[in-house]
Design a protein around this motif. Sequence first.
Motif, PDB file in Angstrom:
ATOM      1  N   CYS A 240      -8.861  43.122  17.259  1.00  0.00           N
ATOM      2  CA  CYS A 240      -7.512  42.549  17.316  1.00  0.00           C
ATOM      3  C   CYS A 240      -6.450  43.629  17.449  1.00  0.00           C
ATOM      4  O   CYS A 240      -5.498  43.487  18.228  1.00  0.00           O
ATOM      5  CB  CYS A 240      -7.251  41.709  16.068  1.00  0.00           C
ATOM      6  SG  CYS A 240      -8.193  40.169  15.995  1.00  0.00           S
TER       7      CYS A 240
ATOM      8  N   CYS B 119      -4.402  36.070  19.070  1.00  0.00           N
ATOM      9  CA  CYS B 119      -5.654  35.448  18.639  1.00  0.00           C
ATOM     10  C   CYS B 119      -5.904  35.671  17.155  1.00  0.00           C
ATOM     11  O   CYS B 119      -5.223  36.468  16.500  1.00  0.00           O
ATOM     12  CB  CYS B 119      -6.829  35.999  19.452  1.00  0.00           C
ATOM     13  SG  CYS B 119      -6.951  37.797  19.448  1.00  0.00           S
TER      14      CYS B 119
ATOM     15  N   PHE C 240      -9.489  35.640  14.265  1.00  0.00           N
ATOM     16  CA  PHE C 240     -10.934  35.518  14.078  1.00  0.00           C
ATOM     17  C   PHE C 240     -11.227  35.551  12.590  1.00  0.00           C
ATOM     18  O   PHE C 240     -10.556  36.239  11.831  1.00  0.00           O
ATOM     19  CB  PHE C 240     -11.699  36.669  14.755  1.00  0.00           C
ATOM     20  CG  PHE C 240     -11.449  36.781  16.221  1.00  0.00           C
ATOM     21  CD1 PHE C 240     -12.053  35.920  17.117  1.00  0.00           C
ATOM     22  CD2 PHE C 240     -10.592  37.754  16.718  1.00  0.00           C
ATOM     23  CE1 PHE C 240     -11.813  36.023  18.470  1.00  0.00           C
ATOM     24  CE2 PHE C 240     -10.348  37.869  18.072  1.00  0.00           C
ATOM     25  CZ  PHE C 240     -10.961  36.999  18.945  1.00  0.00           C
TER      26      PHE C 240
ATOM     27  N   GLY D 137     -12.806  31.403  15.794  1.00  0.00           N
ATOM     28  CA  GLY D 137     -11.615  32.044  16.328  1.00  0.00           C
ATOM     29  C   GLY D 137     -10.801  31.146  17.218  1.00  0.00           C
ATOM     30  O   GLY D 137     -11.227  30.053  17.595  1.00  0.00           O
TER      31      GLY D 137
END
Length: 326
Positions: free
Chosen positions: A273, A178, A180, A169
């Motif tokens: 997320c 972000c 992952f 990630g």
Amino acid sequence: MPFVYDDLYEICREKRFLIDWLQELGLLGNFSGICDSCNVGTVKLVEDKSYSKDGIVWRCSSRLCNKKTSVREGSWFLGSHLLLEQAVKLTYYWVYELPGDFISRELKIGSDHTIVDWKNFAREVCLCILKQDSERIGGPGKHVEIDESKFGKRKYHRGKRVDGVWVFGGIERESKKCFFEVVEDRSANTLIPIIKKFVEPGTIILSDCWKAYSSLKSEGYQHLTVNHSIEFKNKETGACTNLIESTWNAVKKSLPKTGTQKQHYDSYLIEYCIRKKYLKEANDKFLTFLELIKRVYKCQKRRPLANLTQNNQVDQLNASTDLFED
């Protein structure tokens, strides 16, 4: 005023109120109007306990047609064996991360499998939204910390060996955006394509000294490293990966305490997320998630009067003022 459970309880007390509310939110279709099958009768909501457990269906008024359509047609609720009020309340509980035993007791659901299935439906919405809103992170002058972490449990609850999956990630310092991804291994052949997929060229990437990252400069990135066997922060460059490390802790805390399976880790990461991006700072987490559901499941709405013949407009007007018929 925030939407609280008492509000939901009052709405769910009467099925017709619940259906009206879900229609207003765009989570149930509105099929009122001239019947598509016969073009003669008017489709209205009627009581019909023989058709489904909801006890209410869309039905054509023409006795020659009498076509029936589920009140759930085209919606997120179609195919579920839960009562509508159970499904809505379960969604509320999932959004606020209440435990399964509490949900089972409150909704009188005897099967854990039913609750797990509905949570998976919620994660499918998360997946669709993540795909719709997918965006690359970083860019010139932006900092992205990357790292890999092992997810799972210690083998036989002893020692340091962990039986689980590797997750790779990254997180942008400036925006906290972000990404992952579950990976089979930590080789450069696996990690570099993922970095190129999610991180813009010119980004300042910060990582540990794992050998798989050695080609990042040649790939068009600025690359700063910290040797964790010596220090937590590079004294010369100031490079550190504290943000991604703390993110791993948050992700692992968000996972179910029991029943996590390797094949479901992708969905857990996607859920994290979505919660982080849309729900964490939302004024109302539940209503925000319902908006996400509506984006994925676009239910049919009532056809405009302009599309109807003049003879049928009176019937449509009558139907719009009285959607329910006993």
